[in-house]
Write a protein that holds these residues in place. Structure first.
Motif, PDB file in Angstrom:
ATOM      1  N   CYS B 164      35.988 -49.594  -3.407  1.00 23.15           N
ATOM      2  CA  CYS B 164      36.359 -49.841  -2.266  1.00 23.15           C
ATOM      3  C   CYS B 164      35.746 -49.087  -1.093  1.00 23.15           C
ATOM      4  CB  CYS B 164      37.911 -50.229  -1.643  1.00 23.15           C
ATOM      5  SG  CYS B 164      38.972 -49.162  -2.231  1.00 23.15           S
ATOM      6  N   ILE B 165      35.157 -49.416   0.144  1.00 20.22           N
ATOM      7  CA  ILE B 165      34.509 -48.499   1.003  1.00 20.22           C
ATOM      8  C   ILE B 165      35.564 -47.747   1.733  1.00 20.22           C
ATOM      9  CG2 ILE B 165      34.345 -50.182   2.903  1.00 20.22           C
ATOM     10  CD1 ILE B 165      31.433 -48.133   1.597  1.00 20.22           C
ATOM     11  N   ASP B 166      36.822 -48.123   1.719  1.00 13.84           N
ATOM     12  CA  ASP B 166      37.893 -47.260   2.428  1.00 13.84           C
ATOM     13  C   ASP B 166      39.013 -48.099   2.224  1.00 13.84           C
ATOM     14  OD1 ASP B 166      39.284 -45.695   4.048  1.00 13.84           O
ATOM     15  OD2 ASP B 166      38.014 -45.973   5.771  1.00 13.84           O
ATOM     16  N   LEU B 167      40.299 -47.700   2.362  1.00 16.25           N
ATOM     17  CA  LEU B 167      41.693 -48.217   2.312  1.00 16.25           C
ATOM     18  C   LEU B 167      41.986 -48.674   3.397  1.00 16.25           C
ATOM     19  CD1 LEU B 167      43.296 -45.471  -0.085  1.00 16.25           C
ATOM     20  CD2 LEU B 167      42.069 -47.483  -0.472  1.00 16.25           C
ATOM     21  N   SER B 207      39.194 -43.851   7.276  1.00 16.87           N
ATOM     22  CA  SER B 207      38.169 -42.903   6.945  1.00 16.87           C
ATOM     23  C   SER B 207      36.791 -43.335   7.744  1.00 16.87           C
ATOM     24  CB  SER B 207      37.696 -42.977   5.511  1.00 16.87           C
ATOM     25  OG  SER B 207      38.736 -42.026   4.715  1.00 16.87           O
ATOM     26  N   ARG B 240      48.069 -43.556   5.928  1.00 11.29           N
ATOM     27  CA  ARG B 240      46.978 -43.182   5.081  1.00 11.29           C
ATOM     28  C   ARG B 240      47.339 -42.061   4.389  1.00 11.29           C
ATOM     29  NH1 ARG B 240      41.490 -44.086   4.139  1.00 11.29           N
ATOM     30  NH2 ARG B 240      41.060 -42.868   2.150  1.00 11.29           N
TER      31      ARG B 240
END
Lengths: 240, 257
Positions: B164-167, B207, B240
């Motif tokens: 995944c590119i980010d959470l 992020s 996060r």
């Protein structure tokens, strides 16, 4: 695998974080392993982390994120342990623990002709090499070394016991030539072992009790240091 | 003739009297900008590919991820299909619910799916499906539960090592359209006791700094919405940090001491 360590730089990364330019070698192209993706954003090129884990540099220009995962994604030339789940005219369908079932051709063995095919039953274990791993196609397996054409240890695994559910990072450690755990066990007990990069390990020894002992040691030594592994193995062998 | 198998009650009996339940009284002790403390545990389900347990005071959510696995449909797909299933336990809310998935639960499933799908690199898993199962054990306010479910699902996907590119982290805010009042991370009592008809629920990728989804209800000016969005983003960034810490604890187990 050399772990990246620089001043003021954390080697542990989370999804979405960018790899700093200071780490990336500027000369030549960079090979990105699992856990890293290349992105273009606002005319800038950057490498973004897609899995949580530690950053490792496998070579001068090769990087990957090493994370504790149990799900296997097929990669070319990986050594895997598979279980035959069905037979068809031209070969076998093999479960290697990935998202899709792999195919093993009946002629993909050493010195095999159409008349002398190996007779593998459903449920049999095979130690094979991934010859084709494309994300749009089913993986394909071979039971011989691509360079020599010899079996080189690949083929049907008879008797023994298969350990499943190991993390892939643990299997990568076990497959190293100078693995402390296997060397310590080997100095006391004679045994055969096949380590698959798909989180499966096959063990065979002269009797059942030693096989169980080796399997217990492999399962429990994942988070131990080298000294702890040696001590643990010696304690287990004393109980035999 | 009387039925011999039936046990009759006493001949002289009085129907029970139940007092009317009192209206919920506002008892919020924390500041309007403060969210509840979060506990997050990853990898609790050994049989699942990825799992997470999210607890925030009364909110308790368990989430498991299975896949990528071969898609049930034979049609070729160039990218994976994300399936979310959000379910409330019968005992999770103040009013007991049935076992069958309601329309509200199905809409929540779609909302969570829409919030987390932009973060997952689905094109890396063709012909596959990724299934996310979210079970709410205890709920404390619909808005906060939805936001918590988004965070819980995203952390379970990270635990499953799906690229995944980010959470995505969820955040919610309740506001009064007529005044300048707002409450971050509202609970059940906040939703009932306050004369607040407006709400914002958001999915945010910390992020990259991208907002994946926003659900806004109630009358709100653009400047006010911008202000509330900023508050949600700040809350999502804090969440996060908790997810990062939980990931670090779970994933660094395999490192040599």
């Amino acid at each position: 695998m050399a772990e990246v360590e620089e001043k003021g730089l954390l080697s542990y990364y989370f999804p979405g974080e960018r790899i700093p330019d200071s780490i990336i070698s500027q000369d030549g192209s960079i090979r990105l392993g699992p856990g890293l993706v290349f992105q273009k954003k606002d005319r800038e090129e950057e490498i973004v982390v897609s899995k949580a884990g530690r950053l490792h540099q496998t070579g001068k220009n090769a990087m990957l994120i090493d994370s504790r995962t149990k799900r296997y994604i097929p990669a070319t030339n990986d050594q895997v342990i598979g279980q035959i789940i069905s037979r068809f005219a031209e070969g076998y369908r093999v479960d290697i623990g990935s998202a899709h079932i792999a195919q093993l051709n009946a002629l993909a063995f050493e010195n095999v002709t159409r008349k002398s095919r190996p007779n593998l039953n459903v449920g049999s274990l095979v130690y094979a090499r991934v010859s084709l791993a494309d994300r749009d196609m089913e993986p394909e397996l071979e039971c011989f070394d691509a360079t020599t054409g010899k079996a080189a240890g690949y083929g049907e695994l008879k008797n023994g016991y298969m350990i499943t559910g190991l993390s892939l990072s643990h299997c990568r450690k076990l497959i190293l030539p100078k693995n402390t755990l296997l060397q310590t066990l080997g100095s006391y007990i004679p045994f055969e072992i096949a380590v698959g990069m798909n989180g499966r390990v096959w063990v065979n020894s002269e009797n059942l009790s030693t096989t169980v002992l080796i399997c217990t040691a492999i399962r429990n030594c994942e988070f131990m240091s080298d000294e702890e592994q040696i001590k643990y193995c010696k304690d287990l062998i004393k109980k035999l | 003739m009387s039925d011999r198998k039936r046990v009759y009650g006493p001949s002289v009996s009085v129907p029970p009297y139940f007092e009317e339940p009192e209206q919920p009284v506002f008892t919020r002790t924390r500041d309007v900008d403060r969210c509840r403390k979060i506990y997050l545990k990853l990898g609790w389900a050994t049989k699942a590919v990825g799992s997470s347990y999210f607890e925030s005071e009364k909110i308790k959510i368990a989430c498991t991820v299975s896949g990528p696995r071969p898609s049930k449909t034979f049609a070729f797909r160039s990218s994976a299909k994300l399936n979310c299933e959000f379910r409330l336990s019968p005992f999770s809310t103040s009013v007991r619910q049935g076992h069958v998935q309601t329309v509200e639960e199905k809409s929540y499933s779609q909302m969570i799916e829409a919030a987390i799908s932009p973060s997952i690199l689905l094109h890396l898993y063709p012909k596959s499906s990724i299934d996310v199962y979210i079970q709410v054990i205890e709920s404390d306010g619909a808005l906060a539960t939805l936001a918590a479910a988004i965070s819980c699902a995203s952390s379970a996907i990270a635990d499953a090592n799906i690229d995944c590119i980010d959470l995505v982290t969820g955040s919610s805010v309740l506001f009064n359209p007529n005044t300048d009042e707002y409450w971050i991370d509202p609970d059940y009592v906040d939703e009932r006791a306050r004369a607040a008809k407006g709400s914002v629920v958001m999915g945010y990728m910390a992020s990259l700094g991208h907002v994946t989804q926003v659900w806004e209800r109630g009358t709100c000016s653009p400047s006010r919405l911008s202000f509330l969005t900023e508050k949600c983003i700040k809350n999502a960034k804090d969440t996060r940090l908790v997810i990062n810490h939980a990931l670090l604890l779970e994933k660094s187990k395999s490192e040599d001491p």
